[in-house]
Write an enzyme that holds these catalytic residues in place. Sequence first.
Site, PDB file in Angstrom:
ATOM      1  N   HIS A   1      -8.388  -4.509  -0.334  1.00 39.73           N
ATOM      2  CA  HIS A   1      -7.264  -3.558  -0.289  1.00 39.73           C
ATOM      3  C   HIS A   1      -6.968  -4.582   1.207  1.00 39.73           C
ATOM      4  O   HIS A   1      -5.361  -4.432   1.267  1.00 39.73           O
ATOM      5  CB  HIS A   1      -7.555  -2.257   0.351  1.00 39.73           C
ATOM      6  CG  HIS A   1      -6.247  -1.421   0.565  1.00 39.73           C
ATOM      7  ND1 HIS A   1      -5.363  -0.926  -0.533  1.00 39.73           N
ATOM      8  CD2 HIS A   1      -5.478  -0.553   1.183  1.00 39.73           C
ATOM      9  CE1 HIS A   1      -4.559  -0.511   0.102  1.00 39.73           C
ATOM     10  NE2 HIS A   1      -4.245  -0.634   1.094  1.00 39.73           N
TER      11      HIS A   1
ATOM     12  N   ASP B   1     -10.020  -3.749  -4.891  1.00 40.35           N
ATOM     13  CA  ASP B   1      -9.423  -3.310  -4.476  1.00 40.35           C
ATOM     14  C   ASP B   1     -10.507  -1.713  -3.744  1.00 40.35           C
ATOM     15  O   ASP B   1     -10.870  -1.068  -4.518  1.00 40.35           O
ATOM     16  CB  ASP B   1      -8.472  -2.994  -4.200  1.00 40.35           C
ATOM     17  CG  ASP B   1      -7.033  -2.207  -2.782  1.00 40.35           C
ATOM     18  OD1 ASP B   1      -8.196  -1.078  -2.578  1.00 40.35           O
ATOM     19  OD2 ASP B   1      -6.470  -2.355  -3.417  1.00 40.35           O
TER      20      ASP B   1
ATOM     21  N   SER C   1       1.021  -0.820   0.269  1.00 41.27           N
ATOM     22  CA  SER C   1       0.309  -0.207  -0.130  1.00 41.27           C
ATOM     23  C   SER C   1       1.076   0.975   0.221  1.00 41.27           C
ATOM     24  O   SER C   1       1.495   1.809  -0.930  1.00 41.27           O
ATOM     25  CB  SER C   1      -0.710   0.066   1.158  1.00 41.27           C
ATOM     26  OG  SER C   1      -1.697   0.772   1.208  1.00 41.27           O
TER      27      SER C   1
END
Length: 329
Positions: free
Chosen positions: A305, A276, A211
Amino acid sequence: MPEPGPRMNGFSLGELCWLFCCPPCPSRIAAKLAFLPPEPTYTVLAPEQRGAGASAPAPAQATAAAAAAQPAPQQPEEGAGAGPGACSLHLSERADWQYSQRELDAVEVFFSRTARDNRLGCMFVRCAPSSRYTLLFSHGNAVDLGQMCSFYIGLGSRINCNIFSYDYSGYGVSSGKPSEKNLYADIDAAWQALRTRYGVSPENIILYGQSIGTVPTVDLASRYECAAVILHSPLMSGLRVAFPDTRKTYCFDAFPSIDKISKVTSPVLVIHGTEDEVIDFSHGLAMYERCPRAVEPLWVEGAGHNDIELYAQYLERLKQFISHELPNS
């Protein structure tokens, strides 16, 4: 009741003005978009701070500022394991520790110093002493090393890699404030600590970013060659997360990884969930298409995610990549 005003990708007009006009510079935009440091879930005690009662967990409310005020710990010899002269790690209940005290005692923690003069909390998890590779892991947002520690032990033991990680400035026991410039200085300090303290050469380091952690990972990989790069739910840039239709990088954009990925000369594995909800799947696809040495990606059908690690193909692909597609002699 009046209708709410128009919104762009979840942002109202007022929110957009606050985001881009107060003031419109990348560092401020980055701070508003990206950084959510949690309350620290751990503390690090230097040898001279450990007393008869130091075996009890330190208070969870300890802050990065308090950690920065601690005297600098003596650095053990390069590559030395945990021992009487090493710092000790104390976790709060919110760290959700899943292993025994024996595993916790084996986790090495220490402080490094960044080029921007922030004190950086670092962690070395020796999961596979005979393994060739060490992951330099840049974690995601809203977590710190205390919360990631159990995951690192589980991951490292399953893919046969040691794991080195660090907390960004303003996260955990690291001092300073989170910012884009600090992200890059943080990973530089982590890279140097891994190389000098543990003697790990670049050809044995795999950069792993998750991320927001893909931002410093791509930046470092664009400047240094290493064994490989793993990008887990990467973002193209900050502006493209807020506005998916953005087609170019503007001067006020933050985290422009899409413009750096073409400079990465190491093999790159991209992992992304097709559902996501935070960083759209299109980001992973675009990053993959720009990689000069991209390997077969892992698109996890139905994953969001924060749950890719729960899918069996996640570990399978990592094992295949590290054990069979990279040199292991």
